[in-house]
Design a protein around this motif. Structure first.
Motif, PDB file in Angstrom:
ATOM      1  N   SER A 126       0.834  -1.209   0.000  1.00 53.02           N
ATOM      2  CA  SER A 126       0.000   0.000   0.000  1.00 53.02           C
ATOM      3  C   SER A 126       0.868   1.259   0.000  1.00 53.02           C
ATOM      4  O   SER A 126       0.567   2.227  -0.698  1.00 53.02           O
ATOM      5  N   MET A 127       1.982   1.235   0.722  1.00 50.14           N
ATOM      6  CA  MET A 127       2.840   2.423   0.798  1.00 50.14           C
ATOM      7  C   MET A 127       3.534   2.720  -0.524  1.00 50.14           C
ATOM      8  O   MET A 127       4.040   3.823  -0.725  1.00 50.14           O
ATOM      9  N   ASN A 128       3.568   1.724  -1.423  1.00 48.14           N
ATOM     10  CA  ASN A 128       4.181   1.914  -2.741  1.00 48.14           C
ATOM     11  C   ASN A 128       3.131   2.134  -3.819  1.00 48.14           C
ATOM     12  O   ASN A 128       3.458   2.197  -4.995  1.00 48.14           O
ATOM     13  N   ALA A 129       1.877   2.199  -3.414  1.00 46.57           N
ATOM     14  CA  ALA A 129       0.781   2.294  -4.383  1.00 46.57           C
ATOM     15  C   ALA A 129       0.040   3.617  -4.231  1.00 46.57           C
ATOM     16  O   ALA A 129      -1.179   3.680  -4.266  1.00 46.57           O
ATOM     17  N   ILE A 130       0.802   4.665  -4.019  1.00 44.82           N
ATOM     18  CA  ILE A 130       0.234   6.003  -3.885  1.00 44.82           C
ATOM     19  C   ILE A 130       0.769   6.840  -5.038  1.00 44.82           C
ATOM     20  O   ILE A 130       1.959   6.765  -5.348  1.00 44.82           O
ATOM     21  N   ALA A 131      -0.109   7.616  -5.655  1.00 47.81           N
ATOM     22  CA  ALA A 131       0.356   8.489  -6.746  1.00 47.81           C
ATOM     23  C   ALA A 131       0.150   9.937  -6.332  1.00 47.81           C
ATOM     24  O   ALA A 131      -0.744  10.262  -5.540  1.00 47.81           O
ATOM     25  N   LEU A 132       1.004  10.772  -6.850  1.00 46.81           N
ATOM     26  CA  LEU A 132       0.977  12.183  -6.490  1.00 46.81           C
ATOM     27  C   LEU A 132       1.069  12.998  -7.774  1.00 46.81           C
ATOM     28  O   LEU A 132       1.990  12.803  -8.560  1.00 46.81           O
ATOM     29  N   SER A 133       0.078  13.878  -7.980  1.00 46.95           N
ATOM     30  CA  SER A 133       0.115  14.656  -9.217  1.00 46.95           C
ATOM     31  C   SER A 133       0.958  15.907  -9.010  1.00 46.95           C
ATOM     32  O   SER A 133       1.267  16.286  -7.875  1.00 46.95           O
ATOM     33  N   ALA A 134       1.305  16.534 -10.104  1.00 45.09           N
ATOM     34  CA  ALA A 134       2.183  17.700 -10.048  1.00 45.09           C
ATOM     35  C   ALA A 134       1.569  18.826  -9.220  1.00 45.09           C
ATOM     36  O   ALA A 134       2.294  19.637  -8.635  1.00 45.09           O
ATOM     37  N   ASP A 135       0.236  18.862  -9.158  1.00 43.35           N
ATOM     38  CA  ASP A 135      -0.378  19.950  -8.382  1.00 43.35           C
ATOM     39  C   ASP A 135      -0.693  19.520  -6.948  1.00 43.35           C
ATOM     40  O   ASP A 135      -1.470  20.172  -6.250  1.00 43.35           O
ATOM     41  N   GLY A 136      -0.077  18.428  -6.503  1.00 43.06           N
ATOM     42  CA  GLY A 136      -0.178  18.067  -5.094  1.00 43.06           C
ATOM     43  C   GLY A 136      -1.380  17.215  -4.725  1.00 43.06           C
ATOM     44  O   GLY A 136      -1.699  17.059  -3.548  1.00 43.06           O
ATOM     45  N   MET A 137      -2.057  16.639  -5.717  1.00 44.38           N
ATOM     46  CA  MET A 137      -3.185  15.752  -5.403  1.00 44.38           C
ATOM     47  C   MET A 137      -2.673  14.337  -5.214  1.00 44.38           C
ATOM     48  O   MET A 137      -1.856  13.850  -5.983  1.00 44.38           O
ATOM     49  N   LEU A 138      -3.213  13.703  -4.167  1.00 45.47           N
ATOM     50  CA  LEU A 138      -2.750  12.375  -3.816  1.00 45.47           C
ATOM     51  C   LEU A 138      -3.822  11.352  -4.193  1.00 45.47           C
ATOM     52  O   LEU A 138      -4.978  11.527  -3.830  1.00 45.47           O
ATOM     53  N   ALA A 139      -3.455  10.305  -4.914  1.00 42.22           N
ATOM     54  CA  ALA A 139      -4.386   9.199  -5.159  1.00 42.22           C
ATOM     55  C   ALA A 139      -3.922   8.034  -4.311  1.00 42.22           C
ATOM     56  O   ALA A 139      -2.827   7.518  -4.513  1.00 42.22           O
ATOM     57  N   ASP A 140      -4.755   7.644  -3.370  1.00 47.21           N
ATOM     58  CA  ASP A 140      -4.330   6.656  -2.372  1.00 47.21           C
ATOM     59  C   ASP A 140      -5.438   5.635  -2.137  1.00 47.21           C
ATOM     60  O   ASP A 140      -6.002   5.552  -1.053  1.00 47.21           O
ATOM     61  N   PRO A 141      -5.748   4.829  -3.157  1.00 42.14           N
ATOM     62  CA  PRO A 141      -6.925   3.938  -3.049  1.00 42.14           C
ATOM     63  C   PRO A 141      -6.734   2.786  -2.066  1.00 42.14           C
ATOM     64  O   PRO A 141      -7.700   2.139  -1.688  1.00 42.14           O
ATOM     65  N   PHE A 142      -5.499   2.513  -1.631  1.00 42.11           N
ATOM     66  CA  PHE A 142      -5.289   1.361  -0.737  1.00 42.11           C
ATOM     67  C   PHE A 142      -4.827   1.786   0.656  1.00 42.11           C
ATOM     68  O   PHE A 142      -4.215   1.015   1.387  1.00 42.11           O
ATOM     69  N   ASP A 143      -5.105   3.030   0.988  1.00 48.74           N
ATOM     70  CA  ASP A 143      -4.785   3.547   2.331  1.00 48.74           C
ATOM     71  C   ASP A 143      -3.301   3.479   2.674  1.00 48.74           C
ATOM     72  O   ASP A 143      -2.924   3.187   3.815  1.00 48.74           O
ATOM     73  N   GLY A 144      -2.499   3.767   1.702  1.00 52.73           N
ATOM     74  CA  GLY A 144      -1.053   3.738   1.920  1.00 52.73           C
ATOM     75  C   GLY A 144      -0.590   4.806   2.890  1.00 52.73           C
ATOM     76  O   GLY A 144       0.304   4.559   3.707  1.00 52.73           O
ATOM     77  N   VAL A 145      -1.195   5.999   2.824  1.00 46.99           N
ATOM     78  CA  VAL A 145      -0.750   7.069   3.719  1.00 46.99           C
ATOM     79  C   VAL A 145      -0.959   6.648   5.169  1.00 46.99           C
ATOM     80  O   VAL A 145      -0.070   6.816   6.011  1.00 46.99           O
ATOM     81  N   SER A 146      -2.112   6.057   5.425  1.00 47.87           N
ATOM     82  CA  SER A 146      -2.375   5.673   6.812  1.00 47.87           C
ATOM     83  C   SER A 146      -1.425   4.533   7.232  1.00 47.87           C
ATOM     84  O   SER A 146      -0.968   4.486   8.377  1.00 47.87           O
ATOM     85  N   ASP A 147      -1.075   3.643   6.304  1.00 56.08           N
ATOM     86  CA  ASP A 147      -0.097   2.600   6.640  1.00 56.08           C
ATOM     87  C   ASP A 147       1.290   3.197   6.890  1.00 56.08           C
ATOM     88  O   ASP A 147       2.011   2.742   7.773  1.00 56.08           O
ATOM     89  N   ILE A 148       1.640   4.221   6.120  1.00 56.15           N
ATOM     90  CA  ILE A 148       2.937   4.873   6.365  1.00 56.15           C
ATOM     91  C   ILE A 148       2.918   5.525   7.750  1.00 56.15           C
ATOM     92  O   ILE A 148       3.877   5.419   8.513  1.00 56.15           O
ATOM     93  N   GLU A 149       1.790   6.164   8.077  1.00 54.18           N
ATOM     94  CA  GLU A 149       1.688   6.770   9.409  1.00 54.18           C
ATOM     95  C   GLU A 149       1.790   5.719  10.502  1.00 54.18           C
ATOM     96  O   GLU A 149       2.389   5.945  11.552  1.00 54.18           O
ATOM     97  N   LYS A 150       1.233   4.533  10.245  1.00 54.25           N
ATOM     98  CA  LYS A 150       1.311   3.436  11.225  1.00 54.25           C
ATOM     99  C   LYS A 150       2.638   2.697  11.126  1.00 54.25           C
ATOM    100  O   LYS A 150       2.877   1.745  11.872  1.00 54.25           O
ATOM    101  N   ARG A 151       3.454   3.078  10.185  1.00 53.86           N
ATOM    102  CA  ARG A 151       4.740   2.412   9.913  1.00 53.86           C
ATOM    103  C   ARG A 151       4.536   0.921   9.693  1.00 53.86           C
ATOM    104  O   ARG A 151       5.125   0.077  10.373  1.00 53.86           O
ATOM    105  N   CYS A 152       3.727   0.641   8.694  1.00 52.32           N
ATOM    106  CA  CYS A 152       3.266  -0.726   8.497  1.00 52.32           C
ATOM    107  C   CYS A 152       3.323  -1.097   7.014  1.00 52.32           C
ATOM    108  O   CYS A 152       2.961  -0.310   6.150  1.00 52.32           O
ATOM    109  N   ILE A 153       3.796  -2.305   6.742  1.00 50.00           N
ATOM    110  CA  ILE A 153       3.900  -2.804   5.363  1.00 50.00           C
ATOM    111  C   ILE A 153       2.758  -3.781   5.124  1.00 50.00           C
ATOM    112  O   ILE A 153       2.637  -4.794   5.830  1.00 50.00           O
ATOM    113  N   ARG A 154       1.930  -3.452   4.156  1.00 48.25           N
ATOM    114  CA  ARG A 154       0.746  -4.272   3.902  1.00 48.25           C
ATOM    115  C   ARG A 154       0.609  -4.501   2.395  1.00 48.25           C
ATOM    116  O   ARG A 154       0.748  -3.569   1.601  1.00 48.25           O
TER     117      ARG A 154
END
Ligand code: ATP
Ligand code: MG
Length: 407
Positions: A126-154
């Motif tokens: 999930s932490m490797n499946a996040i996309a970020l557009s040039a204008d700062g929009m984040l596409a995070d369909p698998f909750d990667g940000v929250s896993d990064i915050e939890k320091r968790c590999i899923r």
């Protein structure tokens, strides 16, 4: 349904280098979608400066190549083009899905697709499946940000399925946990235990690269987990009689050679492998590393030299790199510290190799020596100079050569 779009990050915070912005905006200007993806997005979220910037896009590889002349088709079968701008480059990969994985290694086919979410869905964690557009929009369909915050590999999706598709992902999970200090989420970890056997089918080169990356982190003890899960079964048979403390490897310099030396010596010392050279050969290490590891093993089976002549003999026979690695391993594995002694010998500038002998083969040729005789004489002079370093002078050695020749 573009997943969770979170406007968390704005461009000044991301601050990708100019060439990366050029690629992103260049693709967008042609009506394509283009995002930063993978490790660089993970790094940005963690406030780490990315080393390299990977981009994914709806543009087809040939469209990317046309748009950026001078780009190289570095992985066309996966849709990857290396775009080169000035002296910088970034990998641009077309959105894709992967077909069946017949052998747990490589997909049989890849299919280019037009939507981002499908592309993110084929990625490993999930932490490797996040996309970020040039204008700062984040596409995070698998909750990667929250896993990064939890320091968790899923895993993205069903872990067993994902590891069955590509067994290398099990190593990648351990590698990322070693590098980032993240924990592996329960289902993902259980799936590694269940699927570990599949790692035997991986190409040794791919395993070697992952092991090396783990060894080079600040948590090389992660290799204990890799071994006990059975991921290394093809290379490390059975268990040894004592679990090596691989955490100690972190005290070795952060260089592949140093870490392989200490790692293979530890495995051998505790009975995990019958021979370092066989183990390293199977893992397709290069000849120089294999030689260095086996020589260092020989050195560690002896006591360190007690005087500078002894050190010079070792340096002459095994080379600086090997002796240096062995000395580091002495300290890390056996608790014998002789780095000071070695450093003093190296610093003294005293001669221990033909390269630094004050006479050359050509000098001896002009004395009339040739063939094996000449070789013997050089060897004799070197041995003499190692014993009497102050006599490493051209006139003295020529005199000695002439004299020994006559007698
Ligand atoms: P690093 O900082 O080590 O480069 P990374 O996340 O960029 O980390 P890469 O190996 O460069 O890792 O791969 C780039 C991206 O490609 C990953 O983030 C992941 O999304 C995807 N990826 C790479 N290898 C696999 C794999 N075996 N299975 C699924 N996705 C993968
Ligand atoms: Mg990367």
């Amino acid at each position: 349904d573009l997943g969770t779009y979170r406007n968390l990050i704005t461009m000044p915070q991301i601050n990708p280098p100019k060439y990366v912005r050029q690629i992103l905006f260049g693709l967008q200007a042609r009506g394509h979608l283009a995002y930063l993806v993978g490790g660089c997005v993970r790094d940005v979220i963690m406030n780490i400066t990315p080393q390299d910037w990977d981009i994914c896009t709806s543009a087809l590889p040939e469209e990317v190549m046309e748009l950026f002349p001078g780009s190289r088709p570095t992985g066309l079968e996966h849709g990857t083009v290396t775009v080169i701008i000035g002296s910088k480059s970034a990998e641009v990969t077309t959105f894709r899905t992967e077909g069946d994985y017949r052998d747990h290694r490589r997909p049989d086919s890849v299919t280019f697709v037009s939507d981002l979410i499908t592309d993110l869905g084929r990625r490993d964690f999930s932490m490797n499946a996040i996309a970020l557009s040039a204008d700062g929009m984040l596409a995070d369909p698998f909750d990667g940000v929250s896993d990064i915050e939890k320091r968790c590999i899923r895993c993205v999706g069903n872990p067993k399925l994902r590891f069955t598709e590509d067994a290398l992902r099990m190593f990648r999970a351990l590698r990322f946990s070693a590098r980032l200090g993240f924990t592996i989420e329960y289902d993902t970890l259980s799936a590694i235990e269940e699927c570990a056997e599949l790692a035997s089918e991986l190409a040794p080169e791919r395993v070697r690269d992952e092991v090396e990356k783990i060894l080079l982190t600040t948590r090389p003890e992660t290799m204990s987990a890799a071994i006990s899960f059975g991921l290394m079964k093809r290379y490390i048979s059975g268990a040894g009689w004592k679990t090596p403390n691989f955490a100690d490897l972190a005290s070795m310099p952060r260089k592949p050679l140093s870490r392989w030396v200490a790692f293979s010596i530890m495995l051998r010392k505790y009975g995990y492998i019958p021979s370092a050279s066989e183990f390293l050969k199977q893992l397709r290490l290069d000849g120089r590393t294999i030689r260095c590891c086996t020589d260092a093993e020989v050195l560690l089976s002896q006591d360190p030299p007690s005087d500078s002549l002894g050190w010079k003999k070792l340096l002459n026979r095994y080379g600086v790199d090997t002796v240096t690695c062995a000395v580091q391993a002495y300290s890390v594995i056996m608790g014998i510290d002789c780095e000071k002694e070695l450093r003093a010998v190296l610093k003294s500038g005293e001669c221990f190799s033909l390269k630094h002998l004050a006479v050359t083969g050509d000098d001896l040729l002009s004395l009339g020596l040739k063939g094996p005789e000449l070789g013997e004489m050089l060897k004799f002079l070197l041995e003499y100079v190692m014993e009497y370093p102050e006599n490493n002078k051209r006139e003295i050695l020529l005199e000695l050569a002439k004299y020994s020749e006559e007698s």
